[in-house]
Design an enzyme around this catalytic site. Structure first.
Site, PDB file in Angstrom:
ATOM      1  N   ARG A 164       0.821  -1.206   0.000  1.00  0.00           N
ATOM      2  CA  ARG A 164       0.000   0.000   0.000  1.00  0.00           C
ATOM      3  C   ARG A 164       0.858   1.260   0.000  1.00  0.00           C
ATOM      4  NH1 ARG A 164      -2.112  -3.767  -1.045  1.00  0.00           N
ATOM      5  NH2 ARG A 164      -3.985  -4.737  -0.231  1.00  0.00           N
ATOM      6  N   SER A 238     -11.289  -0.381   3.120  1.00  0.00           N
ATOM      7  CA  SER A 238     -10.408  -0.739   4.234  1.00  0.00           C
ATOM      8  C   SER A 238      -9.761   0.512   4.816  1.00  0.00           C
ATOM      9  CB  SER A 238      -9.325  -1.705   3.761  1.00  0.00           C
ATOM     10  OG  SER A 238      -9.900  -2.886   3.238  1.00  0.00           O
ATOM     11  N   GLU A 334      -4.796   3.216   6.278  1.00  0.00           N
ATOM     12  CA  GLU A 334      -4.603   3.145   4.826  1.00  0.00           C
ATOM     13  C   GLU A 334      -5.170   4.405   4.172  1.00  0.00           C
ATOM     14  OE1 GLU A 334      -6.081   0.166   1.289  1.00  0.00           O
ATOM     15  OE2 GLU A 334      -5.483  -0.710   3.191  1.00  0.00           O
TER      16      GLU A 334
END
Length: 338
Positions: A164, A238, A334
């Site tokens: 990520r 998420s 995130e």
């Protein structure tokens, strides 16, 4: 190209949070983007790049020129017997691109079905799901420098992809605007169905010899069963990254919590699902006024309507503290806070 003032960003972020941009511009080509970046009127004005808004949490109004890149187009660069290379505008909807590939039997992105956002945002975050990351299919990324409007082509290696992460989120954060991305896709797809519930879902759907369309359908089925539709309930998917912890720490936790899932990253590190940690810490389905934790997926923080970005931020910090106290693991967001 029209510059709008005091522009509401509520429909430009999937949380559906109210935030006002002092100035707002939608650009549909590299020339338009370069024009506004080099315009003396705007050169000293702070700038913020807002793509699909699927990974951002607004906590304030934006005293800046908010630029919304909307460069479209899918172009075939080349192909051979095994692969095809496609160049896409950064404004192309990510799921639309995945469906385009699935229909043409171009393999590589089917596991990334139904992820919200745009093609241009995908490499920035190195989006991933069900054992696949977008870096696996990226060849190069084209981006324009915010300070002087120059165009640069980044190779896959120069993007410095991580979990990520990319150079655009770290060293070059806010310095480049991604305009186009080139992908290499397989014309002889090899399916990746070992991760998560894909195999189980394929069986439930009575699929015996899976195609990439079957895999895509399975992923869509799983995501829809677990994740709320942003059009119905504001969310950014998420909210936290799945933490990677030392194998020794995982073994110790596994002794205390035998049901704890984990996925080996290498011989030293194990990835633990953040959603499981949050649920076991007691947050699944928690609600606090207009915001909360989704009732079916603890990894997703939601705005039920009229929520405030700072309230969501504070809730995320409470969850981080709670999980760290219980498991000794500090979750990382995130989503990008603005």
């Amino acid at each position: 190209m029209q510059i709008q003032t005091n522009f509401s960003l509520r429909h430009f972020n999937t949380f559906g949070l109210e935030s006002t941009a002092r100035y707002f511009a939608e650009v549909r080509s590299v020339d338009e983007l370069t024009e506004i970046l080099l315009d003396p009127v705007w050169q000293q004005t702070p700038k913020f790049i807002l793509s699909g808004g699927s990974n951002v949490l607004f906590t304030k109004d934006m005293d800046a020129l908010v630029i919304h890149p909307d460069i479209r187009g899918i172009e075939k660069i080349k192909e051979d017997d095994a692969n095809i290379w496609l160049r896409l505008g950064g404004g192309v909807n990510w799921h639309v691109f995945v469906m385009y590939c699935v229909e043409k039997n171009y393999g590589g992105v089917e596991n990334l079905s139904l992820i919200p956002g745009t093609v241009g945002a995908a490499p920035m975050q190195n989006i991933g799901a069900y054992g696949v990351e977008v870096k696996d299919v990226i060849v190069s990324v084209e981006a324009v420098a915010v300070n002087d409007g120059t165009l640069r082509v980044f190779s896959k290696e120069e993007c410095r992809f991580g979990y990520r992460e990319s150079i655009f989120k770290k060293e070059l954060k806010d310095q480049y605007i991604i305009t186009n991305v080139t992908f290499k896709l397989s014309k002889n797809p090899v399916l990746n169905i070992a991760y998560g519930d894909i195999q189980k879902t394929l069986q439930e759907l009575n699929v015996t010899e899976a195609t990439i369309k079957d895999v895509s359908n399975a992923v869509i089925h799983i995501r829809r069963s677990k994740l709320p539709d942003p059009a119905q309930i504001g969310n950014a998917g998420s909210f936290f990254k799945n933490p990677e912890i030392a194998e020794t720490q995982f073994s110790a936790l596994k002794n205390r919590y035998p049901e704890m899932p984990g996925y080996p990253v290498n011989d030293r590190m194990v990835k633990v699902p953040a959603g499981w940690l949050i649920e076991k810490a007691g947050w699944k389905g928690y609600r606090e006024g207009s915001i909360g934790v989704h009732e079916r997926q603890a990894l997703v923080l939601v705005n039920y309507g009229g929520g405030n970005g700072n309230d969501i931020k504070r809730l995320s910090e409470k969850i981080q503290d709670s999980v760290e106290e219980k498991f000794g693991i500090r979750l990382s967001a995130e989503v990008n806070f603005v």
